[in-house]
Design a protein around this motif. Structure first.
Motif, PDB file in Angstrom:
ATOM      1  N   SER A  62     -19.029   8.510  -1.370  1.00 25.86           N
ATOM      2  CA  SER A  62     -18.789   7.969  -2.713  1.00 25.86           C
ATOM      3  C   SER A  62     -17.707   8.760  -3.438  1.00 25.86           C
ATOM      4  O   SER A  62     -16.854   8.181  -4.116  1.00 25.86           O
ATOM      5  CB  SER A  62     -20.076   7.986  -3.540  1.00 25.86           C
ATOM      6  N   GLU A  63     -17.729  10.079  -3.301  1.00 28.93           N
ATOM      7  CA  GLU A  63     -16.719  10.923  -3.948  1.00 28.93           C
ATOM      8  C   GLU A  63     -15.339  10.701  -3.331  1.00 28.93           C
ATOM      9  O   GLU A  63     -14.335  10.669  -4.047  1.00 28.93           O
ATOM     10  CB  GLU A  63     -17.129  12.394  -3.846  1.00 28.93           C
ATOM     11  N   ILE A  64     -15.304  10.535  -2.028  1.00 22.92           N
ATOM     12  CA  ILE A  64     -14.030  10.254  -1.357  1.00 22.92           C
ATOM     13  C   ILE A  64     -13.499   8.901  -1.802  1.00 22.92           C
ATOM     14  O   ILE A  64     -12.318   8.760  -2.129  1.00 22.92           O
ATOM     15  CB  ILE A  64     -14.203  10.303   0.176  1.00 22.92           C
ATOM     16  N   ASN A  65     -14.371   7.910  -1.839  1.00 23.25           N
ATOM     17  CA  ASN A  65     -13.962   6.563  -2.257  1.00 23.25           C
ATOM     18  C   ASN A  65     -13.504   6.515  -3.700  1.00 23.25           C
ATOM     19  O   ASN A  65     -12.618   5.734  -4.047  1.00 23.25           O
ATOM     20  CB  ASN A  65     -15.084   5.554  -2.014  1.00 23.25           C
ATOM     21  N   LEU A  66     -14.081   7.347  -4.545  1.00 27.09           N
ATOM     22  CA  LEU A  66     -13.668   7.415  -5.941  1.00 27.09           C
ATOM     23  C   LEU A  66     -12.196   7.820  -6.032  1.00 27.09           C
ATOM     24  O   LEU A  66     -11.414   7.201  -6.756  1.00 27.09           O
ATOM     25  CB  LEU A  66     -14.540   8.414  -6.706  1.00 27.09           C
ATOM     26  N   GLU A  67     -11.809   8.847  -5.272  1.00 26.08           N
ATOM     27  CA  GLU A  67     -10.408   9.268  -5.264  1.00 26.08           C
ATOM     28  C   GLU A  67      -9.524   8.172  -4.684  1.00 26.08           C
ATOM     29  O   GLU A  67      -8.457   7.870  -5.217  1.00 26.08           O
ATOM     30  CB  GLU A  67     -10.234  10.558  -4.466  1.00 26.08           C
ATOM     31  N   LYS A  68      -9.977   7.562  -3.604  1.00 26.42           N
ATOM     32  CA  LYS A  68      -9.182   6.517  -2.951  1.00 26.42           C
ATOM     33  C   LYS A  68      -8.943   5.339  -3.902  1.00 26.42           C
ATOM     34  O   LYS A  68      -7.820   4.848  -4.017  1.00 26.42           O
ATOM     35  CB  LYS A  68      -9.901   6.049  -1.686  1.00 26.42           C
ATOM     36  N   GLU A  69      -9.964   4.915  -4.605  1.00 27.28           N
ATOM     37  CA  GLU A  69      -9.823   3.796  -5.547  1.00 27.28           C
ATOM     38  C   GLU A  69      -8.915   4.160  -6.722  1.00 27.28           C
ATOM     39  O   GLU A  69      -8.123   3.344  -7.182  1.00 27.28           O
ATOM     40  CB  GLU A  69     -11.193   3.337  -6.054  1.00 27.28           C
ATOM     41  N   ALA A  70      -9.017   5.395  -7.188  1.00 30.32           N
ATOM     42  CA  ALA A  70      -8.143   5.835  -8.287  1.00 30.32           C
ATOM     43  C   ALA A  70      -6.683   5.820  -7.844  1.00 30.32           C
ATOM     44  O   ALA A  70      -5.798   5.426  -8.618  1.00 30.32           O
ATOM     45  CB  ALA A  70      -8.548   7.233  -8.754  1.00 30.32           C
ATOM     46  N   LEU A  71      -6.428   6.236  -6.612  1.00 29.97           N
ATOM     47  CA  LEU A  71      -5.056   6.215  -6.098  1.00 29.97           C
ATOM     48  C   LEU A  71      -4.552   4.786  -5.914  1.00 29.97           C
ATOM     49  O   LEU A  71      -3.390   4.485  -6.217  1.00 29.97           O
ATOM     50  CB  LEU A  71      -4.970   6.991  -4.783  1.00 29.97           C
ATOM     51  N   LYS A  72      -5.427   3.904  -5.461  1.00 32.49           N
ATOM     52  CA  LYS A  72      -5.040   2.496  -5.334  1.00 32.49           C
ATOM     53  C   LYS A  72      -4.728   1.911  -6.704  1.00 32.49           C
ATOM     54  O   LYS A  72      -3.790   1.122  -6.845  1.00 32.49           O
ATOM     55  CB  LYS A  72      -6.145   1.689  -4.652  1.00 32.49           C
ATOM     56  N   ASP A  73      -5.491   2.311  -7.708  1.00 29.33           N
ATOM     57  CA  ASP A  73      -5.217   1.867  -9.085  1.00 29.33           C
ATOM     58  C   ASP A  73      -3.851   2.353  -9.551  1.00 29.33           C
ATOM     59  O   ASP A  73      -3.136   1.631 -10.250  1.00 29.33           O
ATOM     60  CB  ASP A  73      -6.312   2.359 -10.045  1.00 29.33           C
ATOM     61  N   LEU A  74      -3.483   3.577  -9.168  1.00 30.85           N
ATOM     62  CA  LEU A  74      -2.154   4.090  -9.526  1.00 30.85           C
ATOM     63  C   LEU A  74      -1.061   3.215  -8.927  1.00 30.85           C
ATOM     64  O   LEU A  74      -0.066   2.910  -9.596  1.00 30.85           O
ATOM     65  CB  LEU A  74      -1.966   5.528  -9.031  1.00 30.85           C
ATOM     66  N   LEU A  75      -1.246   2.817  -7.690  1.00 33.77           N
ATOM     67  CA  LEU A  75      -0.254   1.946  -7.048  1.00 33.77           C
ATOM     68  C   LEU A  75      -0.181   0.592  -7.749  1.00 33.77           C
ATOM     69  O   LEU A  75       0.903   0.053  -7.962  1.00 33.77           O
ATOM     70  CB  LEU A  75      -0.588   1.755  -5.567  1.00 33.77           C
ATOM     71  N   GLU A  76      -1.324   0.051  -8.118  1.00 32.85           N
ATOM     72  CA  GLU A  76      -1.361  -1.243  -8.803  1.00 32.85           C
ATOM     73  C   GLU A  76      -0.737  -1.130 -10.185  1.00 32.85           C
ATOM     74  O   GLU A  76      -0.025  -2.035 -10.627  1.00 32.85           O
ATOM     75  CB  GLU A  76      -2.785  -1.768  -8.906  1.00 32.85           C
ATOM     76  N   ASP A  77      -1.014  -0.025 -10.883  1.00 35.16           N
ATOM     77  CA  ASP A  77      -0.446   0.174 -12.212  1.00 35.16           C
ATOM     78  C   ASP A  77       1.068   0.211 -12.174  1.00 35.16           C
ATOM     79  O   ASP A  77       1.748  -0.212 -13.098  1.00 35.16           O
ATOM     80  CB  ASP A  77      -0.959   1.482 -12.838  1.00 35.16           C
ATOM     81  N   GLU A  78       1.601   0.731 -11.068  1.00 37.77           N
ATOM     82  CA  GLU A  78       3.049   0.820 -10.914  1.00 37.77           C
ATOM     83  C   GLU A  78       3.624  -0.427 -10.232  1.00 37.77           C
ATOM     84  O   GLU A  78       4.797  -0.490  -9.942  1.00 37.77           O
ATOM     85  CB  GLU A  78       3.410   2.072 -10.118  1.00 37.77           C
ATOM     86  N   HIS A  79       2.730  -1.393  -9.899  1.00 37.67           N
ATOM     87  CA  HIS A  79       3.127  -2.645  -9.252  1.00 37.67           C
ATOM     88  C   HIS A  79       3.751  -2.405  -7.880  1.00 37.67           C
ATOM     89  O   HIS A  79       4.685  -3.075  -7.482  1.00 37.67           O
ATOM     90  CB  HIS A  79       4.065  -3.469 -10.124  1.00 37.67           C
ATOM     91  N   TYR A  80       3.217  -1.403  -7.197  1.00 37.68           N
ATOM     92  CA  TYR A  80       3.665  -1.145  -5.828  1.00 37.68           C
ATOM     93  C   TYR A  80       2.699  -1.844  -4.890  1.00 37.68           C
ATOM     94  O   TYR A  80       1.495  -1.802  -5.084  1.00 37.68           O
ATOM     95  CB  TYR A  80       3.634   0.354  -5.502  1.00 37.68           C
ATOM     96  N   PRO A  81       3.188  -2.478  -3.840  1.00 38.54           N
ATOM     97  CA  PRO A  81       2.275  -3.086  -2.879  1.00 38.54           C
ATOM     98  C   PRO A  81       1.552  -2.001  -2.069  1.00 38.54           C
ATOM     99  O   PRO A  81       2.160  -1.005  -1.711  1.00 38.54           O
ATOM    100  CB  PRO A  81       3.179  -3.916  -1.969  1.00 38.54           C
ATOM    101  N   ILE A  82       0.288  -2.211  -1.835  1.00 39.39           N
ATOM    102  CA  ILE A  82      -0.522  -1.201  -1.113  1.00 39.39           C
ATOM    103  C   ILE A  82      -0.283  -1.273   0.348  1.00 39.39           C
ATOM    104  O   ILE A  82      -0.068  -1.911   1.124  1.00 39.39           O
ATOM    105  CB  ILE A  82      -2.024  -1.365  -1.421  1.00 39.39           C
TER     106      ILE A  82
END
Length: 140
Positions: free
Chosen positions: A120-140
Motif C-alpha cells: 500500500s505504501e509503495i502504491n501510494l508513491e506510485k499513484e502520486a507519481l502517476k498524478d504528477l505525469l497527468e498534471d503535466e499532461h504527459y502520457p504514462i
C-alpha cells in the motif's frame, strides 16, 4: 457467557497497525520527500521511478523470503548437524502463523526499521507519481 472474538486485521492494514507509529511516520516522511523531489524532475525520470517501484519488494515478500530461508536452513541443519535445529524451524513456523493472523511477528519489526514498505505504501508513491505525469499532461 459468549467470549468476545476480536476480528483479524485486514490484510492491507495489518503491517501498518502492528508497526510503531514512529516507524510508520518515518516511512511516510521519506515517501513524501521522494514524491516532492520528483515534482522537479522530467517525465522520463518519473517513469523510471515508477518502473523501479514496480520492482520494489514489499514487507510481505521480504518476510516470506526471509522466513522461508530460515526454515529451510534450520531444517537442513536439523537433518545433518543436530536435531535441536528443528526447534528453530518450529519457531519460524509459529512466527509466520502469528504474522498471518495478527499482522505482526518479531522479524517484522526489524524489516520495518530497515524502511521496507508495505505494498500500500509503495502504491501510494506510485499513484502520486502517476498524478504528477497527468498534471503535466504527459502520457504514462
Amino acid at each position: 457467557m459468549a467470549a468476545k472474538i476480536e476480528a483479524l486485521p485486514s490484510t492491507q492494514s495489518k503491517v501498518a497497525k502492528a508497526t510503531p507509529d514512529h516507524i510508520n511516520e518515518k516511512i511516510e516522511r521519506e515517501t513524501e520527500a521522494r514524491i516532492n523531489t520528483f515534482k522537479r524532475k522530467d517525465p522520463e525520470a518519473i517513469k523510471q521511478r515508477i518502473s523501479e517501484l514496480e520492482q520494489e519488494w514489499d514487507t510481505e515478500r521480504v518476510l516470506e523470503a526471509t522466513m522461508a530461508s530460515f526454515a529451510l536452513s534450520s531444517s537442513l541443519l536439523a537433518l545433518t548437524v543436530n536435531k535441536k535445529w528443528a526447534y528453530f524451524t518450529g519457531a519460524v513456523s509459529v512466527f509466520m502463523l502469528q504474522h498471518a493472523l495478527q499482522g505482526w511477528c518479531p522479524p517484522l519489526s526489524m524489516i520495518r526499521r530497515q524502511g521496507v514498505r508495505t505494498i500500500s505504501e509503495i502504491n501510494l508513491e506510485k499513484e502520486a507519481l502517476k498524478d504528477l505525469l497527468e498534471d503535466e499532461h504527459y502520457p504514462i
